[in-house]
Scaffold this motif. Structure first.
Motif, mmCIF file in Angstrom:
data_model
loop_
_atom_site.group_PDB
_atom_site.id
_atom_site.type_symbol
_atom_site.label_atom_id
_atom_site.label_comp_id
_atom_site.label_asym_id
_atom_site.label_seq_id
_atom_site.Cartn_x
_atom_site.Cartn_y
_atom_site.Cartn_z
ATOM 1 N N PRO A 185 0.793 -1.058 -0.033
ATOM 2 C CA PRO A 185 0.000 -0.305 -0.091
ATOM 3 C C PRO A 185 0.858 1.566 -0.037
ATOM 4 O O PRO A 185 2.563 1.175 0.785
ATOM 5 N N SER A 186 0.515 1.715 -0.580
ATOM 6 C CA SER A 186 0.704 3.808 -0.396
ATOM 7 C C SER A 186 1.273 4.481 0.922
ATOM 8 O O SER A 186 0.466 4.004 1.235
ATOM 9 N N PRO A 187 2.239 5.527 1.206
ATOM 10 C CA PRO A 187 2.181 5.322 2.386
ATOM 11 C C PRO A 187 0.907 5.943 3.044
ATOM 12 O O PRO A 187 0.139 5.960 3.950
ATOM 13 N N VAL A 255 11.801 -2.963 10.844
ATOM 14 C CA VAL A 255 12.041 -2.525 9.803
ATOM 15 C C VAL A 255 11.409 -2.723 8.138
ATOM 16 O O VAL A 255 11.357 -4.178 8.102
ATOM 17 N N GLU A 256 10.266 -2.183 7.998
ATOM 18 C CA GLU A 256 9.838 -2.549 6.407
ATOM 19 C C GLU A 256 10.304 -2.263 5.618
ATOM 20 O O GLU A 256 10.520 -0.845 5.747
ATOM 21 N N ASP A 257 10.850 -2.756 4.325
ATOM 22 C CA ASP A 257 11.261 -1.723 3.177
ATOM 23 C C ASP A 257 10.201 -1.975 2.498
ATOM 24 O O ASP A 257 9.158 -2.719 2.349
ATOM 25 N N PRO A 312 14.253 1.831 3.735
ATOM 26 C CA PRO A 312 12.873 1.720 4.432
ATOM 27 C C PRO A 312 11.823 1.957 5.455
ATOM 28 O O PRO A 312 12.046 3.600 3.944
ATOM 29 N N LEU A 313 10.676 1.817 4.798
ATOM 30 C CA LEU A 313 9.729 2.316 4.328
ATOM 31 C C LEU A 313 9.073 2.664 5.742
ATOM 32 O O LEU A 313 8.370 3.663 5.983
ATOM 33 N N ARG A 314 8.863 1.433 6.678
ATOM 34 C CA ARG A 314 8.680 1.669 7.504
ATOM 35 C C ARG A 314 8.773 1.795 9.081
ATOM 36 O O ARG A 314 9.876 0.108 9.065
ATOM 37 N N LEU A 324 8.481 6.048 7.364
ATOM 38 C CA LEU A 324 10.120 6.732 7.442
ATOM 39 C C LEU A 324 9.459 7.444 5.728
ATOM 40 O O LEU A 324 11.088 7.907 5.159
ATOM 41 N N ARG A 325 9.584 7.637 4.888
ATOM 42 C CA ARG A 325 9.340 7.846 3.761
ATOM 43 C C ARG A 325 8.307 8.506 2.691
ATOM 44 O O ARG A 325 7.252 7.621 3.672
#
Length: 325
Positions: A185-187, A255-257, A312-314, A324-325
């Protein structure tokens, strides 16, 4: 710095000067700047954040955090612990403003039926306000949003000692993805994303990622800490609200990428990071340390290793996450 009229200073300029002095290691100058700003602009949260980073003692840091919390939550400010060497001898004279002359207006008493209806309407309004207040108190979620300052920021990394032991971090090999992965899913559409500064409560742990700049990516070596890909350093604000001494669960953070793969903290690197770069400036406690009962807020650095081709995304804390992004 001339501690005078609040309107005569450039608050942004002095905030920048205080931060720059802290980053180049001149803590005395930085501390004096932020103490002076705390008297000129006591309602600005950034002043108390800066003073907490360069506080001379634990008591001063705790006071700065409390005042920053009060300015964010619009609570009454506690008294300021001023140091005599930083207080300018200024005299402020306040002339009492003249009171307006009372105006007496003769009014005819309202008829008895009108008064009865007026009191009844007022009573209904009061009962409605009490009901709304009670409903808001009952429906408060478990996670409360209180933006507190960090005790210390990561800032520019210092030069590590050359004679320390080298900690070799094994290369991270992500586990294979499912055969038919669901689209990430998108941020903007993630329902579980928390705002920066919003606390997550997990088993009497209060945890928050206060600012986006508290998550920093370092490529290659970080002193004696070496990884084959990225090293992600996340500085978290943590408080143990339990009545017993305990340590953080090691697998509470992840951390999730961008591909949905999760990575857990590198064992022992939080302690090694603080031993190299110093406690108090780059964190108060390590992930492996034990927290005292009712510890209050402490800054904790958590280190993750990711492959070079992953972003890293979340950041996850249990079932809650920050983007995070």
């Amino acid at each position: 710095m001339n501690v005078g009229d609040e309107a005569a200073i450039d608050l942004e300029l002095w905030l920048t000067r205080g931060a720059l002095a802290a980053r180049r290691g001149d803590l005395v100058t930085s501390r004096r700047i932020f103490r002076a700003l705390s008297r000129l602009a006591p309602t600005d949260r950034r002043v108390w954040i800066g003073l907490a980073r360069v506080a001379e003692s634990v008591a001063e840091r705790t006071e700065a955090l409390q005042r920053a919390e009060c300015t964010t939550a619009h609570l009454p400010l506690p008294p300021v612990l001023l140091r005599t060497e930083d207080v300018s001898a200024t005299t402020v004279s306040v002339a009492p403003s003249p009171l307006p002359a009372p105006v007496v207006t003769a009014t005819q008493p309202a008829p008895l039926p009108y008064r009865s209806w007026w009191w009844l309407a007022l009573l209904l309004v009061i009962l409605g306000l009490l009901a709304v207040w009670w409903l808001t108190r009952v429906s408060v979620p478990e996670t409360v949003s209180v933006a507190l300052p960090t005790v210390s920021a990561i800032g520019p990394l210092p030069t590590p000692p050359t004679d320390g032991a080298v900690v070799a971090v094994p290369a991270i090999t992500p586990s294979p993805l499912p055969p038919t992965p669901s689209p990430v899913p998108s941020p903007s559409s993630a329902p579980d994303a928390r705002n920066f500064g919003q606390f997550v409560i997990h088993e009497n742990w209060h945890i928050a990622l206060l600012r986006p700049e508290d998550a920093v990516i370092v490529d290659g070596e970080l002193g004696t800490i070496r990884a084959s890909g990225h090293v992600l350093i996340v500085l978290l604000a943590v408080s143990n609200e339990a009545p017993v001494e305990r340590a953080l669960p090691p697998n509470l953070f992840a951390v999730e990428d961008e591909m949905g793969q999760r990575y857990y903290p590198l064992p022992g690197t939080s302690t090694d990071y603080l031993e190299q770069f110093g406690r108090g400036m780059y964190g108060d406690l390590a992930l492996e340390d034990r927290f005292t009962p009712q510890s209050g807020l402490r800054s904790v650095p958590v280190l993750f290793a990711l492959p070079r081709n992953r972003i890293p995304l979340r950041l996850w804390v249990g079932d809650d996450a920050w983007l995070l992004r």
